[in-house]
Design a protein around this motif. Structure first.
Motif, mmCIF file in Angstrom:
data_model
loop_
_atom_site.group_PDB
_atom_site.id
_atom_site.type_symbol
_atom_site.label_atom_id
_atom_site.label_comp_id
_atom_site.label_asym_id
_atom_site.label_seq_id
_atom_site.Cartn_x
_atom_site.Cartn_y
_atom_site.Cartn_z
ATOM 1 N N GLU A 1 39.226 -64.982 -47.384
ATOM 2 C CA GLU A 1 40.265 -64.035 -47.799
ATOM 3 C C GLU A 1 39.756 -62.587 -47.706
ATOM 4 O O GLU A 1 40.455 -61.697 -47.236
ATOM 5 C CB GLU A 1 40.748 -64.332 -49.223
ATOM 6 C CG GLU A 1 41.509 -65.639 -49.354
ATOM 7 C CD GLU A 1 40.616 -66.881 -49.457
ATOM 8 O OE1 GLU A 1 39.379 -66.748 -49.642
ATOM 9 O OE2 GLU A 1 41.163 -67.991 -49.329
ATOM 10 N N TYR B 1 39.468 -61.621 -44.077
ATOM 11 C CA TYR B 1 40.761 -61.236 -43.518
ATOM 12 C C TYR B 1 41.128 -59.813 -43.939
ATOM 13 O O TYR B 1 41.620 -59.019 -43.128
ATOM 14 C CB TYR B 1 41.873 -62.204 -43.925
ATOM 15 C CG TYR B 1 43.191 -61.818 -43.302
ATOM 16 C CD1 TYR B 1 43.458 -62.134 -41.974
ATOM 17 C CD2 TYR B 1 44.141 -61.104 -44.011
ATOM 18 C CE1 TYR B 1 44.647 -61.750 -41.367
ATOM 19 C CE2 TYR B 1 45.326 -60.716 -43.421
ATOM 20 C CZ TYR B 1 45.580 -61.037 -42.105
ATOM 21 O OH TYR B 1 46.753 -60.632 -41.515
ATOM 22 N N GLN C 1 36.764 -66.825 -35.530
ATOM 23 C CA GLN C 1 36.905 -68.283 -35.581
ATOM 24 C C GLN C 1 37.136 -68.751 -37.018
ATOM 25 O O GLN C 1 37.964 -69.637 -37.258
ATOM 26 C CB GLN C 1 35.678 -68.971 -34.975
ATOM 27 C CG GLN C 1 35.803 -70.471 -34.858
ATOM 28 C CD GLN C 1 36.930 -70.923 -33.940
ATOM 29 O OE1 GLN C 1 37.243 -70.267 -32.947
ATOM 30 N NE2 GLN C 1 37.554 -72.045 -34.277
ATOM 31 N N PHE D 1 40.690 -67.990 -37.853
ATOM 32 C CA PHE D 1 41.559 -68.918 -37.123
ATOM 33 C C PHE D 1 41.574 -70.289 -37.795
ATOM 34 O O PHE D 1 42.632 -70.862 -38.029
ATOM 35 C CB PHE D 1 41.096 -69.020 -35.664
ATOM 36 C CG PHE D 1 41.849 -70.029 -34.871
ATOM 37 C CD1 PHE D 1 43.154 -69.792 -34.465
ATOM 38 C CD2 PHE D 1 41.260 -71.228 -34.528
ATOM 39 C CE1 PHE D 1 43.856 -70.733 -33.731
ATOM 40 C CE2 PHE D 1 41.949 -72.177 -33.790
ATOM 41 C CZ PHE D 1 43.258 -71.920 -33.395
ATOM 42 N N GLU D 2 40.394 -70.811 -38.106
ATOM 43 C CA GLU D 2 40.297 -72.132 -38.736
ATOM 44 C C GLU D 2 40.956 -72.166 -40.111
ATOM 45 O O GLU D 2 41.455 -73.205 -40.536
ATOM 46 C CB GLU D 2 38.837 -72.573 -38.828
ATOM 47 C CG GLU D 2 38.253 -72.935 -37.477
ATOM 48 C CD GLU D 2 36.760 -73.205 -37.493
ATOM 49 O OE1 GLU D 2 36.123 -73.129 -38.578
ATOM 50 O OE2 GLU D 2 36.217 -73.471 -36.409
ATOM 51 N N ALA D 3 40.978 -71.022 -40.795
ATOM 52 C CA ALA D 3 41.624 -70.945 -42.102
ATOM 53 C C ALA D 3 43.134 -70.734 -41.974
ATOM 54 O O ALA D 3 43.847 -70.709 -42.982
ATOM 55 C CB ALA D 3 41.008 -69.811 -42.922
ATOM 56 N N GLY D 4 43.617 -70.561 -40.757
ATOM 57 C CA GLY D 4 45.040 -70.362 -40.543
ATOM 58 C C GLY D 4 45.519 -68.951 -40.839
ATOM 59 O O GLY D 4 46.719 -68.718 -40.960
ATOM 60 N N LEU D 5 44.582 -68.002 -40.945
ATOM 61 C CA LEU D 5 44.968 -66.627 -41.267
ATOM 62 C C LEU D 5 45.317 -65.809 -40.030
ATOM 63 O O LEU D 5 45.993 -64.781 -40.141
ATOM 64 C CB LEU D 5 43.856 -65.948 -42.064
ATOM 65 C CG LEU D 5 43.607 -66.567 -43.444
ATOM 66 C CD1 LEU D 5 42.371 -65.986 -44.089
ATOM 67 C CD2 LEU D 5 44.834 -66.373 -44.330
ATOM 68 N N ASN E 1 46.390 -66.463 -35.665
ATOM 69 C CA ASN E 1 46.692 -67.476 -34.654
ATOM 70 C C ASN E 1 45.777 -67.300 -33.440
ATOM 71 O O ASN E 1 44.978 -66.354 -33.377
ATOM 72 C CB ASN E 1 48.180 -67.457 -34.280
ATOM 73 C CG ASN E 1 48.622 -66.149 -33.651
ATOM 74 O OD1 ASN E 1 47.851 -65.464 -32.973
ATOM 75 N ND2 ASN E 1 49.884 -65.798 -33.866
ATOM 76 N N ASP E 2 45.916 -68.203 -32.483
ATOM 77 C CA ASP E 2 45.069 -68.189 -31.300
ATOM 78 C C ASP E 2 45.231 -66.892 -30.497
ATOM 79 O O ASP E 2 44.266 -66.339 -29.988
ATOM 80 C CB ASP E 2 45.384 -69.408 -30.423
ATOM 81 C CG ASP E 2 44.334 -69.665 -29.378
ATOM 82 O OD1 ASP E 2 43.138 -69.684 -29.725
ATOM 83 O OD2 ASP E 2 44.709 -69.836 -28.199
ATOM 84 N N LYS F 1 43.390 -64.100 -32.273
ATOM 85 C CA LYS F 1 41.950 -64.312 -32.099
ATOM 86 C C LYS F 1 41.513 -63.850 -30.714
ATOM 87 O O LYS F 1 40.552 -63.077 -30.583
ATOM 88 C CB LYS F 1 41.601 -65.782 -32.308
ATOM 89 C CG LYS F 1 40.115 -66.081 -32.144
ATOM 90 C CD LYS F 1 39.811 -67.551 -32.347
ATOM 91 C CE LYS F 1 39.900 -68.210 -30.998
ATOM 92 N NZ LYS F 1 39.377 -69.567 -30.958
#
Length: 112
Positions: free
Chosen positions: A7, A10, A54, A57-61, A63-64, A67
């Motif tokens: 968090e 981000y 990464q 991205f893996e935490a869903g904060l 998108n691809d 990133k």
């Protein structure tokens, strides 16, 4: 760097991104100098690093697309940093800087 929460990462990523964009083209030299050559410079190296992106991205904060664009933005910034375009005047006049600033706008429009 010590391990920070995803968090907080981000938050620092978003702060880095907000220090860059086409809004700088109409800013005075001191704003460009501070935002690009201090705030974004530090943040691009750290918070736009592929490992940190990464994690986000893996935490869903992010998108691809965010990133990948962020990794491209970082690479573009590091290239400019090593070139003769490393100046406030170049930020206003250089095609490479304008591409970078527009890419930052694209990313900011998604994360804002």
């Amino acid at each position: 760097m010590e391990n920070i929460s995803v968090e907080k990462l981000y938050e620092l990523f978003a702060k880095t991104m907000k220090s860059c964009g086409t809004y700088l083209l109409s800013s005075d030299d001191s704003v460009i100098g501070y935002n690009i050559f201090e705030e974004f410079d530090i943040g691009a190296v750290t918070f736009l690093h592929s490992d940190n992106l990464q994690r986000l991205f893996e935490a869903g904060l992010i998108n691809d697309s965010v990133k990948n664009k962020s990794m491209g933005l970082r690479a573009m910034f590091l290239r400019i940093q090593q070139s003769n375009e490393w100046s406030i005047d170049a930020v206003r006049a250089s095609y490479e800087w304008k591409q970078l600033l527009h890419l930052a706008d694209e990313i900011n429009s998604v994360i804002s």
